[in-house]
Design a protein around this motif. Structure first.
Motif, PDB file in Angstrom:
ATOM      1  N   PHE A   1      18.778  39.389 -17.876  1.00  0.00           N
ATOM      2  CA  PHE A   1      18.297  38.972 -16.554  1.00  0.00           C
ATOM      3  C   PHE A   1      19.409  38.993 -15.501  1.00  0.00           C
ATOM      4  CE2 PHE A   1      15.572  36.950 -19.721  1.00  0.00           C
ATOM      5  CZ  PHE A   1      14.351  37.484 -19.324  1.00  0.00           C
ATOM      6  N   TYR A   2      20.642  39.147 -15.961  1.00  0.00           N
ATOM      7  CA  TYR A   2      21.765  39.193 -15.017  1.00  0.00           C
ATOM      8  C   TYR A   2      22.586  40.457 -15.282  1.00  0.00           C
ATOM      9  CZ  TYR A   2      20.627  34.270 -14.307  1.00  0.00           C
ATOM     10  OH  TYR A   2      19.975  33.100 -14.019  1.00  0.00           O
ATOM     11  N   PRO A   3      21.996  41.628 -15.023  1.00  0.00           N
ATOM     12  CA  PRO A   3      22.667  42.867 -15.434  1.00  0.00           C
ATOM     13  C   PRO A   3      24.013  43.095 -14.737  1.00  0.00           C
ATOM     14  CG  PRO A   3      20.713  43.339 -14.114  1.00  0.00           C
ATOM     15  CD  PRO A   3      20.734  41.870 -14.329  1.00  0.00           C
ATOM     16  N   GLU A   4      24.147  42.599 -13.517  1.00  0.00           N
ATOM     17  CA  GLU A   4      25.363  42.932 -12.758  1.00  0.00           C
ATOM     18  C   GLU A   4      26.461  41.874 -12.835  1.00  0.00           C
ATOM     19  OE1 GLU A   4      25.603  45.855 -11.503  1.00  0.00           O
ATOM     20  OE2 GLU A   4      23.514  46.383 -11.915  1.00  0.00           O
ATOM     21  N   CYS A   5      26.110  40.650 -13.263  1.00  0.00           N
ATOM     22  CA  CYS A   5      27.136  39.602 -13.212  1.00  0.00           C
ATOM     23  C   CYS A   5      27.005  38.681 -14.434  1.00  0.00           C
ATOM     24  CB  CYS A   5      26.954  38.766 -11.946  1.00  0.00           C
ATOM     25  SG  CYS A   5      25.318  38.044 -11.850  1.00  0.00           S
ATOM     26  N   SER A   6      27.966  37.744 -14.564  1.00  0.00           N
ATOM     27  CA  SER A   6      27.865  36.769 -15.652  1.00  0.00           C
ATOM     28  C   SER A   6      26.784  35.754 -15.299  1.00  0.00           C
ATOM     29  CB  SER A   6      29.177  36.017 -15.819  1.00  0.00           C
ATOM     30  OG  SER A   6      30.168  36.885 -16.215  1.00  0.00           O
ATOM     31  N   PRO A   7      25.979  35.361 -16.269  1.00  0.00           N
ATOM     32  CA  PRO A   7      24.928  34.384 -15.968  1.00  0.00           C
ATOM     33  C   PRO A   7      25.520  33.015 -15.649  1.00  0.00           C
ATOM     34  CG  PRO A   7      24.951  34.969 -18.304  1.00  0.00           C
ATOM     35  CD  PRO A   7      25.951  35.829 -17.648  1.00  0.00           C
ATOM     36  N   PRO A   8      24.837  32.207 -14.835  1.00  0.00           N
ATOM     37  CA  PRO A   8      25.342  30.866 -14.515  1.00  0.00           C
ATOM     38  C   PRO A   8      25.461  30.011 -15.780  1.00  0.00           C
ATOM     39  CG  PRO A   8      23.393  31.400 -13.211  1.00  0.00           C
ATOM     40  CD  PRO A   8      23.557  32.502 -14.182  1.00  0.00           C
ATOM     41  N   VAL A   9      26.546  29.239 -15.845  1.00  0.00           N
ATOM     42  CA  VAL A   9      26.820  28.435 -17.045  1.00  0.00           C
ATOM     43  C   VAL A   9      25.671  27.476 -17.352  1.00  0.00           C
ATOM     44  CG1 VAL A   9      28.413  26.761 -18.039  1.00  0.00           C
ATOM     45  CG2 VAL A   9      29.272  28.571 -16.579  1.00  0.00           C
ATOM     46  N   LEU A  10      25.133  26.910 -16.281  1.00  0.00           N
ATOM     47  CA  LEU A  10      24.094  25.895 -16.486  1.00  0.00           C
ATOM     48  C   LEU A  10      22.872  26.492 -17.172  1.00  0.00           C
ATOM     49  CD1 LEU A  10      24.372  22.977 -15.673  1.00  0.00           C
ATOM     50  CD2 LEU A  10      22.763  23.410 -13.797  1.00  0.00           C
ATOM     51  N   VAL A  11      22.510  27.707 -16.767  1.00  0.00           N
ATOM     52  CA  VAL A  11      21.345  28.368 -17.369  1.00  0.00           C
ATOM     53  C   VAL A  11      21.609  28.602 -18.855  1.00  0.00           C
ATOM     54  CG1 VAL A  11      19.941  30.465 -17.332  1.00  0.00           C
ATOM     55  CG2 VAL A  11      20.784  29.497 -15.198  1.00  0.00           C
ATOM     56  N   VAL A  12      22.832  29.088 -19.179  1.00  0.00           N
ATOM     57  CA  VAL A  12      23.183  29.359 -20.577  1.00  0.00           C
ATOM     58  C   VAL A  12      23.080  28.067 -21.394  1.00  0.00           C
ATOM     59  CG1 VAL A  12      25.045  30.082 -22.101  1.00  0.00           C
ATOM     60  CG2 VAL A  12      24.667  31.284 -19.968  1.00  0.00           C
ATOM     61  N   LYS A  13      23.630  26.982 -20.846  1.00  0.00           N
ATOM     62  CA  LYS A  13      23.613  25.729 -21.606  1.00  0.00           C
ATOM     63  C   LYS A  13      22.200  25.198 -21.797  1.00  0.00           C
ATOM     64  CE  LYS A  13      28.225  24.463 -21.244  1.00  0.00           C
ATOM     65  NZ  LYS A  13      29.273  23.527 -21.028  1.00  0.00           N
ATOM     66  N   PHE A  14      21.407  25.394 -20.766  1.00  0.00           N
ATOM     67  CA  PHE A  14      20.030  24.919 -20.847  1.00  0.00           C
ATOM     68  C   PHE A  14      19.287  25.652 -21.974  1.00  0.00           C
ATOM     69  CE2 PHE A  14      15.679  24.346 -19.296  1.00  0.00           C
ATOM     70  CZ  PHE A  14      15.708  22.964 -19.111  1.00  0.00           C
ATOM     71  N   VAL A  15      19.452  26.971 -22.018  1.00  0.00           N
ATOM     72  CA  VAL A  15      18.789  27.759 -23.066  1.00  0.00           C
ATOM     73  C   VAL A  15      19.340  27.370 -24.444  1.00  0.00           C
ATOM     74  CG1 VAL A  15      18.385  30.096 -23.945  1.00  0.00           C
ATOM     75  CG2 VAL A  15      18.332  29.666 -21.493  1.00  0.00           C
ATOM     76  N   ALA A  16      20.672  27.143 -24.517  1.00  0.00           N
ATOM     77  CA  ALA A  16      21.271  26.740 -25.795  1.00  0.00           C
ATOM     78  C   ALA A  16      20.677  25.412 -26.264  1.00  0.00           C
ATOM     79  CB  ALA A  16      22.784  26.626 -25.645  1.00  0.00           C
ATOM     80  N   ALA A  17      20.534  24.474 -25.326  1.00  0.00           N
ATOM     81  CA  ALA A  17      19.966  23.163 -25.685  1.00  0.00           C
ATOM     82  C   ALA A  17      18.534  23.333 -26.173  1.00  0.00           C
ATOM     83  CB  ALA A  17      20.021  22.232 -24.482  1.00  0.00           C
ATOM     84  N   ALA A  18      17.785  24.204 -25.485  1.00  0.00           N
ATOM     85  CA  ALA A  18      16.395  24.436 -25.885  1.00  0.00           C
ATOM     86  C   ALA A  18      16.339  24.982 -27.311  1.00  0.00           C
ATOM     87  CB  ALA A  18      15.730  25.404 -24.913  1.00  0.00           C
ATOM     88  N   ALA A  19      17.279  25.898 -27.639  1.00  0.00           N
ATOM     89  CA  ALA A  19      17.281  26.481 -28.988  1.00  0.00           C
ATOM     90  C   ALA A  19      17.589  25.401 -30.030  1.00  0.00           C
ATOM     91  CB  ALA A  19      18.318  27.596 -29.075  1.00  0.00           C
ATOM     92  N   ILE A  20      18.561  24.550 -29.728  1.00  0.00           N
ATOM     93  CA  ILE A  20      18.932  23.504 -30.684  1.00  0.00           C
ATOM     94  C   ILE A  20      17.742  22.575 -30.941  1.00  0.00           C
ATOM     95  CG2 ILE A  20      20.400  21.462 -31.028  1.00  0.00           C
ATOM     96  CD1 ILE A  20      22.593  22.896 -29.472  1.00  0.00           C
TER      97      ILE A  20
END
Ligand code: ARG
Length: 469
Positions: A124-143
């Protein structure tokens, strides 16, 4: 859990194939999709980074031979915990369990879930690094999702494991084939002057090792369940050798492929190597790699949750863990207290943690205890020559690998002292402080009993038949 234990121990038939996949399935997870760039960044050159990946495998193989001897001399399940308990005594064993339950396992879960999240959001972020908060949110959801799945049903989580194992081996195979095709076309710029800019600083080597060894972690998984293995004296060493050589070969070829397809610069600037690889080789089908890497991490995460209960069970059997953490849900027969506990701590670790740092501290702590375990083997070989040894390694082997383990633990600290390592060391040692009042002198047993009864009613859990673990 009870049901699982019954099933596993009634059959008592983890054969060679099962054993190999138990080891390989845990080893292949997030690391091979996340660590190549950190290894390259710290060691400086593509050639040296391949050497590092090979060295990690070459280190893990002799260590695992030592574990094969340990596992056949001390036949109980429980891995390092039981070996340290039988050789170095209860205080050090408690320190291990304490560090493992409060830090190592949650850190493992967070590391893998961050990799999962990185790959889920990357497209979803082909041109840049994804926002940290989004990554953490998805990680929390997976856990949380996996904690719920594992608390609902043991059988379901066992069958997903096989599916994920197939997906990740296929994904690695695709990467390897893509690499072979690219090399065959004559694209090999990364390998020209491949040792240029190598950084031979002690700290650089130590960090590269930590990152590489994270990808290999899980090699000791079978030692946690030796009581369930068929003919352990034959199958334990064999499964270790087959699984670890296989994974080492795969990792090396995958790294060659990454470097064949990407220049070192591209590799370093990618936020998710497999996605960049996929975009370059598979074009519009590149997103497939993202899905495969995410599934691989998800499978590893599931396995980590699934097997995580074991140390708690064995330690509770020895009185080293609050009993509540070894109980299972009365109807669903899943180890829900241990799962809930691990989930809460993992979410706390997730808040400040980033993949690179977590992996460094994970490897630091894990190798500290692998070192103590190897020390235990040396002790047994010198002092307990009488013990029957169906499988035995020459004594120089544990000595040599112990030296490497000491280097791994101490080098980064001596070379570049960082206060965080002191915190981790103090934390490991604080286990001993907790041991004396709470385990040795058993102060406040009433409080603990009341809490256990309350939580038991609240969570609807009951003691399991620990003899079966
Ligand atoms: N090797 C795994 C990976 O690359 C991490 C294993 C974490 N340790 C464990 N015992 N589950 O993702």
């Amino acid at each position: 859990m009870d049901e699982k234990e019954h099933k596993l121990s009634l059959k008592r038939e983890v054969g060679l194939m099962g054993a190999v996949s138990l080891i390989g399935g845990t080893m292949i997870g997030s690391g091979i999709f996340m660590s190549p760039q950190t290894v390259l960044a710290s060691i400086g050159s593509p050639g040296a980074s391949l050497v590092m990946w090979a060295c990690c495998g070459l280190l893990v193989i002799p260590v695992s031979f030592c574990y094969a001897e340990l596992g056949t001399v001390i036949k109980e399940s429980g891995g390092e915990y039981i070996y340290i308990l039988r050789t170095s005594g209860p205080v050090v064993a408690f320190m291990l369990v304490f560090s493992s339950v409060i830090f190592v396992r949650p850190a493992g879960i967070v590391g893998i879930s961050l990799s999962f999240a990185q790959y889920v959001v990357a497209p979803f972020y082909p041109e840049c690094s994804p926002p940290v908060l989004v990554v953490k949110f998805v990680a929390a959801a997976a856990i949380i999702t996996l904690a719920v799945v594992n608390s609902m049903n043991v059988r379901f989580s066992m069958s997903v494991q096989v599916f994920f194992m197939v997906v990740k081996v296929l994904a690695l195979a695709v990467i390897i084939i893509g690499g072979v095709v690219t090399l065959a076309r004559g694209q090999n710029e990364s390998f020209k002057d491949s040792f240029e800019n190598t950084n031979l600083g002690i700290n650089a080597i130590g960090i590269a090792f930590y990152q590489g060894l994270w990808s290999y972690d899980g090699w000791n998984n079978l030692n946690y369940v030796t009581e369930e293995l068929k003919r352990p004296e034959v199958n334990l060493p064999r499964a270790l050798l087959i699984a670890i050589s296989l994974v080492t070969g795969l990792y090396l070829m995958v790294n060659v492929s990454y470097l064949a397809v990407m220049t070192p610069k591209e590799l370093l600037s990618s936020s998710a190597v497999a996605v960049t690889w996929g975009n370059k080789v598979l074009g519009s089908w590149g997103w497939i790699m993202s899905v495969a890497a995410a599934l691989s991490a998800f499978g590893s995460l599931n396995g980590t949750f699934f097997s995580g209960g074991r140390v708690c069970f064995v330690a509770a059997r020895e009185g080293h863990m609050p009993e509540i953490l070894s109980m299972a849900h009365v109807h669903r027969l899943t180890p829900s207290p241990a799962l809930i506990f691990t989930t809460i701590i993992s979410l706390v670790v997730l808040i400040p943690g980033d993949f690179r740092t977590i992996v460094n501290y994970f490897s630091f702590t894990a190798w500290f205890f692998y070192g103590i375990t190897l020390g235990g083997l040396i002790y047994l070989k010198i002092k307990r020559k009488d013990l029957p040894r169906p499988y035995s390694v020459p004594i120089v082997l544990p000595f040599l690998v112990l030296l490497v383990a000491i280097f791994l633990v101490l080098a980064p600290i001596i070379d570049d002292p960082q206060i965080e390592y002191l915190y981790v060391a103090l934390f490991i040692l604080s286990g001993a402080l907790i041991y004396v009042p709470f385990i040795h002198f058993k102060i406040c047993p009433g409080l603990l009993r009341k809490m256990t009864v309350f939580l038991q009613l609240f969570l609807e859990v009951a003691p399991t038949d620990k003899k079966l673990v």
